[in-house]
Design an enzyme around this catalytic site. Structure first.
Site, PDB file in Angstrom:
ATOM      1  N   ARG A 174      -7.527   0.436  -4.790  1.00  0.00           N
ATOM      2  CA  ARG A 174      -7.328   1.466  -3.709  1.00  0.00           C
ATOM      3  C   ARG A 174      -6.276   0.799  -2.853  1.00  0.00           C
ATOM      4  O   ARG A 174      -6.067  -0.394  -2.892  1.00  0.00           O
ATOM      5  CB  ARG A 174      -8.550   2.303  -3.147  1.00  0.00           C
ATOM      6  CG  ARG A 174      -9.743   1.338  -2.737  1.00  0.00           C
ATOM      7  CD  ARG A 174      -9.518   0.236  -1.957  1.00  0.00           C
ATOM      8  NE  ARG A 174      -8.939   0.422  -0.749  1.00  0.00           N
ATOM      9  CZ  ARG A 174      -8.286  -0.436   0.086  1.00  0.00           C
ATOM     10  NH1 ARG A 174      -8.323  -1.607  -0.181  1.00  0.00           N
ATOM     11  NH2 ARG A 174      -7.899   0.021   1.230  1.00  0.00           N
ATOM     12  N   GLY A 175      -5.544   1.696  -1.764  1.00  0.00           N
ATOM     13  CA  GLY A 175      -4.729   0.939  -0.763  1.00  0.00           C
ATOM     14  C   GLY A 175      -3.366   1.602  -1.670  1.00  0.00           C
ATOM     15  O   GLY A 175      -3.161   1.227  -2.669  1.00  0.00           O
ATOM     16  N   ALA A 176      -2.397   2.125  -0.703  1.00  0.00           N
ATOM     17  CA  ALA A 176      -1.255   2.778  -1.250  1.00  0.00           C
ATOM     18  C   ALA A 176      -0.355   1.772  -2.039  1.00  0.00           C
ATOM     19  O   ALA A 176      -0.011   1.895  -3.273  1.00  0.00           O
ATOM     20  CB  ALA A 176      -0.420   3.430   0.024  1.00  0.00           C
ATOM     21  N   GLN A 207     -14.230   0.874   3.810  1.00  0.00           N
ATOM     22  CA  GLN A 207     -13.040   0.060   3.440  1.00  0.00           C
ATOM     23  C   GLN A 207     -13.081  -1.212   4.711  1.00  0.00           C
ATOM     24  O   GLN A 207     -12.987  -2.426   4.324  1.00  0.00           O
ATOM     25  CB  GLN A 207     -11.862   0.610   3.471  1.00  0.00           C
ATOM     26  CG  GLN A 207     -11.840   1.250   1.917  1.00  0.00           C
ATOM     27  CD  GLN A 207     -12.023   2.820   2.117  1.00  0.00           C
ATOM     28  OE1 GLN A 207     -12.833   3.270   3.001  1.00  0.00           O
ATOM     29  NE2 GLN A 207     -11.400   3.801   1.503  1.00  0.00           N
ATOM     30  N   ARG A 261      -4.266  10.274  -7.556  1.00  0.00           N
ATOM     31  CA  ARG A 261      -4.589  10.481  -6.292  1.00  0.00           C
ATOM     32  C   ARG A 261      -3.228  11.118  -5.605  1.00  0.00           C
ATOM     33  O   ARG A 261      -2.082  10.496  -5.937  1.00  0.00           O
ATOM     34  CB  ARG A 261      -5.001   9.028  -5.557  1.00  0.00           C
ATOM     35  CG  ARG A 261      -6.357   8.784  -5.963  1.00  0.00           C
ATOM     36  CD  ARG A 261      -6.857   7.654  -5.073  1.00  0.00           C
ATOM     37  NE  ARG A 261      -7.463   8.104  -4.049  1.00  0.00           N
ATOM     38  CZ  ARG A 261      -7.725   7.085  -2.807  1.00  0.00           C
ATOM     39  NH1 ARG A 261      -7.481   5.763  -3.166  1.00  0.00           N
ATOM     40  NH2 ARG A 261      -8.244   7.811  -1.679  1.00  0.00           N
ATOM     41  N   ASN A 289      -2.722   8.398   6.830  1.00  0.00           N
ATOM     42  CA  ASN A 289      -3.617   7.207   6.612  1.00  0.00           C
ATOM     43  C   ASN A 289      -4.896   7.594   6.501  1.00  0.00           C
ATOM     44  O   ASN A 289      -5.179   8.897   6.599  1.00  0.00           O
ATOM     45  CB  ASN A 289      -3.190   6.237   7.695  1.00  0.00           C
ATOM     46  CG  ASN A 289      -3.743   4.865   7.279  1.00  0.00           C
ATOM     47  OD1 ASN A 289      -3.637   4.410   6.334  1.00  0.00           O
ATOM     48  ND2 ASN A 289      -4.540   4.204   8.220  1.00  0.00           N
ATOM     49  N   LYS A 290      -5.600   6.815   6.181  1.00  0.00           N
ATOM     50  CA  LYS A 290      -7.046   7.010   6.175  1.00  0.00           C
ATOM     51  C   LYS A 290      -7.741   7.956   7.220  1.00  0.00           C
ATOM     52  O   LYS A 290      -7.356   7.782   8.468  1.00  0.00           O
ATOM     53  CB  LYS A 290      -7.884   5.681   6.046  1.00  0.00           C
ATOM     54  CG  LYS A 290      -9.516   5.560   5.759  1.00  0.00           C
ATOM     55  CD  LYS A 290     -10.148   6.370   4.902  1.00  0.00           C
ATOM     56  CE  LYS A 290      -9.340   5.906   3.379  1.00  0.00           C
ATOM     57  NZ  LYS A 290      -9.713   7.081   2.316  1.00  0.00           N
ATOM     58  N   ASP A 296      -0.418   5.576   4.064  1.00  0.00           N
ATOM     59  CA  ASP A 296      -0.078   6.300   2.516  1.00  0.00           C
ATOM     60  C   ASP A 296       1.225   6.986   2.358  1.00  0.00           C
ATOM     61  O   ASP A 296       1.692   6.920   1.260  1.00  0.00           O
ATOM     62  CB  ASP A 296      -1.476   7.007   2.227  1.00  0.00           C
ATOM     63  CG  ASP A 296      -2.696   6.056   2.230  1.00  0.00           C
ATOM     64  OD1 ASP A 296      -3.122   5.901   3.235  1.00  0.00           O
ATOM     65  OD2 ASP A 296      -2.877   5.678   1.201  1.00  0.00           O
TER      66      ASP A 296
HETATM   67  O1  MRU Z   1      -8.861   5.698   0.245  1.00  0.00           O
HETATM   68  P1  MRU Z   1      -7.989   4.292   0.259  1.00  0.00           P
HETATM   69  O2  MRU Z   1      -8.913   3.060   0.294  1.00  0.00           O
HETATM   70  O3  MRU Z   1      -7.196   4.085  -0.897  1.00  0.00           O
HETATM   71  O4  MRU Z   1      -7.194   4.429   1.455  1.00  0.00           O
HETATM   72  C1  MRU Z   1      -6.390   3.263   2.074  1.00  0.00           C
HETATM   73  C2  MRU Z   1      -5.613   3.345   3.371  1.00  0.00           C
HETATM   74  O5  MRU Z   1      -5.762   4.673   3.981  1.00  0.00           O
HETATM   75  C3  MRU Z   1      -4.714   2.449   3.572  1.00  0.00           C
HETATM   76  O6  MRU Z   1      -4.848   2.232   5.171  1.00  0.00           O
HETATM   77  C4  MRU Z   1      -3.406   2.662   3.218  1.00  0.00           C
HETATM   78  O7  MRU Z   1      -3.513   2.670   1.940  1.00  0.00           O
HETATM   79  C5  MRU Z   1      -2.349   1.409   3.522  1.00  0.00           C
HETATM   80  S1  MRU Z   1      -2.711   0.231   2.396  1.00  0.00           S
HETATM   81  C6  MRU Z   1      -1.773  -1.180   2.942  1.00  0.00           C
END
Ligand code: MRU
Length: 351
Positions: free
Chosen positions: A56-58, A202, A99, A253-254, A243
């Site tokens: 996970r994470g963009a 996270q 996603r 973002n999250k 993201d």
């Molecule tokens: O659902 P996730 O864990 O994929 O969400 C991740 C985030 O929202 C991060 O802040 C974002 O992807 C940036 S990661 C460098």
């Protein structure tokens, strides 16, 4: 905690690796208690792994997608050398749909696709070379963003971050955590606060772990305690990843980032969003058009008491929110810093 790593190792930690024709993903659902690597040779399995939060994470999702295209091409070419391009289409579509919010996923697939026309014969070498480049470029971008972002931070600062935008969410080093790492190395940070980030935690599981392993002082708090912390403590910055950032500087973002940013503005705390160019989506004018992923309700109905009503009520589980550019002080990218982002300033760098 098992598998404690040295500072250098965590800084350059990779959630995604290529090994002997396979993709290796660190199973982030099991961190920090267990460090388990899973091996993939099918694009369909990788799409499922993205959906199920193994990775996970963009930026990490984008890098994973690039390697998944290589996997698909290897197996399709083996089966039918003349029609590998057509035969990987179904896999590419499933991967692209894994996603919806992080634009890095489709950015990476598009970059890999653009290379198809230059391939004559076996696609493995050319595609793998490009996937490795996407991976390495992300690490380089993170270090540059770390350097640039740290220049904005004054000595003795205390900062808050949300979710995990660290080595685990990227090719290595991190975006928001890259800035935090660089600022800490320069002796500018006294303390980092990480909000736990419901429902996947996270912040609690990944960010706290990364920072603790690097020896950076971190305190954890629940998401809804952040506004009060901003009121009572001497916080200078909210530093987060993203993201997707649209043409006017709006930031996906999250979930929880928007409310953190609102509170930060109210308390005169500056908001820094750190993201590579692969997260910028100039095809979308504003955040209103960003698709927001709604995840399964069982992720939040975890208490026995809540399970009893789970089937009788509507349950909302949006994984991301949109922070309007008006609440953002700085967007830090590897191509430069945008102060008080708007459409004109975004266009000047990314147009
Ligand atoms: O659902 P996730 O864990 O994929 O969400 C991740 C985030 O929202 C991060 O802040 C974002 O992807 C940036 S990661 C460098």
């Amino acid at each position: 905690m098992k598998n404690k790593k040295s500072n250098q190792q965590i800084e350059s930690f990779s959630a995604v690796k290529w090994d002997a024709g396979n993709l290796i993903l660190l199973d982030q659902r099991r961190l920090p208690n267990d460090v388990v690597y899973l091996r993939y040779d099918s694009i369909f399995d990788v799409a499922a792994a993205i959906k199920e939060m193994v990775v996970r994470g963009a930026p990490a999702i984008g890098i994973t997608a690039a390697y998944a295209v290589v996997l698909a091409a290897i197996s399709a070419y083996k089966d039918s050398p003349n029609s590998w391009r057509q035969n990987i289409e179904k896999g590419l579509q499933e991967l692209a749909a894994a996603r919806p919010t992080a634009v890095n996923l489709n950015w990476a697939i598009k970059k890999m696709r653009n290379e198809f026309h230059s391939i004559d014969g076996d696609p493995q070498e050319i595609l793998l070379k490009l996937a490795i480049k996407i991976h390495n470029d992300d690490i380089t971008a993170n270090h540059e963003m770390g350097r640039l972002g740290a220049e904005l931070i004054n000595p003795n600062s205390e900062v808050i971050t949300h979710c995990n935008a660290g080595a685990l969410a990227t090719g290595g080093y991190g975006t928001a955590l890259g800035v935090i790492r660089a600022a800490y190395k320069k002796g500018l940070l006294n303390k980092v606060y990480a909000s736990e980030t419901r429902p996947w935690f996270q912040g609690a599981r990944l960010t706290s772990w990364e920072l603790e392993q690097d020896g950076i002082p971190v305190s954890l708090l629940i998401d809804s305690a952040v506004s009060d912390l901003m009121r009572s403590e001497n916080i200078s910055w909210l530093i987060v990843g993203s993201d997707r950032i649209t043409a006017n500087g709006d930031v996906a973002n999250k979930i929880g980032t928007y409310s953190h940013a609102l509170s930060a503005n109210y308390h005169n705390i500056k908001v820094m969003v750190v993201a590579p160019a692969s997260t910028i989506d100039m095809t979308i004018k504003s955040g209103k058009k960003i698709p927001i992923e709604n995840r399964p309700s069982n992720e939040i109905m975890t208490f026995e008491t809540s399970k009893t009503v789970a089937n009788q009520i509507e349950i909302l589980n949006p994984a991301f929110d949109i922070t309007p550019s008006s609440l953002v002080d700085y967007i830090v990218t590897e191509k430069g810093i945008i102060h008080k982002p708007n459409a004109e300033k975004m266009h000047a760098i990314f147009g």
